[in-house]
Motif scaffolding. Structure first.
Motif, PDB file in Angstrom:
ATOM      1  N   UNK A 320      24.735 -65.040  25.208  1.00  0.00           N
ATOM      2  CA  UNK A 320      24.674 -65.628  23.916  1.00  0.00           C
ATOM      3  C   UNK A 320      23.248 -66.068  23.709  1.00  0.00           C
ATOM      4  N   UNK A 321      22.640 -65.765  22.652  1.00  0.00           N
ATOM      5  CA  UNK A 321      21.253 -65.959  22.245  1.00  0.00           C
ATOM      6  C   UNK A 321      21.313 -67.565  21.514  1.00  0.00           C
ATOM      7  N   UNK A 322      20.176 -68.060  21.214  1.00  0.00           N
ATOM      8  CA  UNK A 322      19.999 -69.458  20.956  1.00  0.00           C
ATOM      9  C   UNK A 322      18.798 -69.419  19.599  1.00  0.00           C
ATOM     10  N   UNK A 323      19.424 -69.988  18.743  1.00  0.00           N
ATOM     11  CA  UNK A 323      18.417 -70.178  17.477  1.00  0.00           C
ATOM     12  C   UNK A 323      17.422 -71.413  17.685  1.00  0.00           C
ATOM     13  N   UNK A 324      16.052 -70.935  17.420  1.00  0.00           N
ATOM     14  CA  UNK A 324      15.036 -71.784  17.722  1.00  0.00           C
ATOM     15  C   UNK A 324      14.394 -72.096  16.341  1.00  0.00           C
ATOM     16  N   UNK A 325      14.362 -73.315  15.917  1.00  0.00           N
ATOM     17  CA  UNK A 325      13.903 -73.814  14.589  1.00  0.00           C
ATOM     18  C   UNK A 325      12.487 -74.136  14.717  1.00  0.00           C
ATOM     19  N   UNK A 326      11.501 -73.585  13.895  1.00  0.00           N
ATOM     20  CA  UNK A 326      10.068 -73.668  14.118  1.00  0.00           C
ATOM     21  C   UNK A 326       9.607 -74.194  12.798  1.00  0.00           C
ATOM     22  N   UNK A 327       8.386 -73.552  12.216  1.00  0.00           N
ATOM     23  CA  UNK A 327       7.770 -74.165  11.033  1.00  0.00           C
ATOM     24  C   UNK A 327       8.167 -73.265   9.796  1.00  0.00           C
ATOM     25  N   UNK A 328       8.909 -72.130   9.885  1.00  0.00           N
ATOM     26  CA  UNK A 328       9.388 -71.377   8.690  1.00  0.00           C
ATOM     27  C   UNK A 328      10.387 -71.541   8.215  1.00  0.00           C
ATOM     28  N   UNK A 329      11.309 -72.579   8.594  1.00  0.00           N
ATOM     29  CA  UNK A 329      12.556 -73.250   7.983  1.00  0.00           C
ATOM     30  C   UNK A 329      12.432 -74.603   8.058  1.00  0.00           C
ATOM     31  N   UNK A 330      13.098 -75.229   6.795  1.00  0.00           N
ATOM     32  CA  UNK A 330      12.991 -76.516   6.685  1.00  0.00           C
ATOM     33  C   UNK A 330      13.467 -77.479   7.657  1.00  0.00           C
ATOM     34  N   UNK A 331      12.758 -78.511   8.152  1.00  0.00           N
ATOM     35  CA  UNK A 331      13.221 -79.413   9.028  1.00  0.00           C
ATOM     36  C   UNK A 331      14.301 -80.432   8.631  1.00  0.00           C
TER      37      UNK A 331
END
Length: 331
Positions: A320-331
């Motif tokens: 199973x993969x994991x979504x990693x939020x960085x700087x190209x999506x809203x915080x």
């Protein structure tokens, strides 16, 4: 001078010489020193073919990738090489391209190299003819597939559908209203592509029930990008899920040049979470493929096959993969 001469000079068997050279198996200290002294005196450089005849193993594993320039393929090959080297194996890398005939040719070449096993990397090894040939060959040489599934072969692959659902949920939670799926066509629609597309569609059904499925395919970035940008503008797209990180990197540069405010006006998410996404103008949110885990599971089960522990093998291994939020999506 060969391994047979060393064995004769020391008055021991070929397998004993092999065990000394490979530092494996039970050999008395006296015999070990005798063999090592003979090797040094004769300046013997072990011949891999002779060694393989003596030990029934070349300690070689063939790796097949469609394109070594592709960051995903390169990273998987690197991880496999590191893990296999730690276990005393050397890898032979074949760049096969996406052409079926070339893949079949390289499969034959790996067999002729007398490798102990073969690992294919990527879902583009999913053509029926290639799988049939792999199944035949696997009766003599263990074959493992990474990022593809074939009953009868050890398969380690990503649950891309789940990763897409994670990403779509994030888009919704961060207030994006109209997501688009952007992909890059290959010779045929692979298992990974189908899983990503299905996950995106299921994400729409779960989080955007009133939004129609929209997709744009990039055949040639420089030729297609203006047409795709026009589509994005005309359809008020404010979030893009890319099939891979390479597309996300190219689009980020294009949007920055167009003065599009990322991530406020447009959210961007890649897939694989390769290292390059951390060094762009803005770090790109991505779905972590967990490449190291794929490689580790593949090698672990391969070692069980090579050690004759077939009863402990899982042929279908889903990570199973994991979504990693960085700087190209809203915080």
């Amino acid at each position: 001078m060969n391994i047979y001469d060393i064995a004769k000079k020391c008055g021991v068997s070929i397998s004993t010489v092999s065990r000394v050279m490979n530092n494996s198996g039970a050999v008395s200290e006296k015999t070990r020193k005798k063999v090592e002294r003979a090797i040094a005196e004769e300046k013997f450089v072990p011949n891999n073919v002779a060694r393989s005849l003596a030990s029934n193993s070349t300690k070689l594993v063939g790796l097949m990738v469609p394109d070594v320039r592709n960051s995903f393929h390169a990273q998987v090959a690197y991880e496999l090489g590191e893990i296999l080297n730690s276990k005393g194996y050397v890898t032979i890398l074949s760049n096969t391209t996406d052409l079926l005939d070339k893949k079949l040719e390289m499969l034959k070449v790996q067999e002729e190299q007398m490798v102990d096993a073969i690992i294919t990397v990527g879902s583009s090894y999913g053509e029926r003819k290639f799988l049939d040939e792999s199944l035949k060959l696997s009766k003599n040489i263990p074959i493992v597939q990474i990022n593809n599934y074939c009953p009868g072969l050890i398969s380690v692959y990503c649950d891309e559908e789940n990763g897409m659902l994670q990403s779509m949920k994030n888009f919704k939670n961060k207030g994006y209203e109209k997501p688009l799926f952007v992909s890059q066509p290959t010779m045929f629609e692979t298992r990974a592509y189908e899983s990503k597309k299905l996950g995106f569609i299921k994400g729409l059904e779960a989080y955007y029930p009133k939004v129609d499925f929209m997709q744009q395919k990039i055949y040639n970035f420089n030729k297609d990008i203006d047409k795709v940008f026009k589509f994005i503008d005309e359809n008020n797209i404010d979030a893009i899920q890319f099939e891979n990180d390479n597309l996300a990197i190219k689009f980020l540069k294009y949007f920055i040049d167009k003065k599009i405010n990322i991530p406020e006006e447009m959210g961007l998410v890649g897939f694989d979470n390769n290292d390059a996404t951390n060094y762009t103008y803005k770090r790109i949110s991505s779905i972590d493929h967990r490449i190291h885990d794929h490689a580790q599971v593949a090698v672990d089960f391969l070692m069980k096959v090579l050690n004759g522990e077939d009863e402990f093998i899982n042929y279908q291994n889903i990570i199973k993969p994991k979504f990693v939020a960085k700087e190209t999506t809203r915080r």
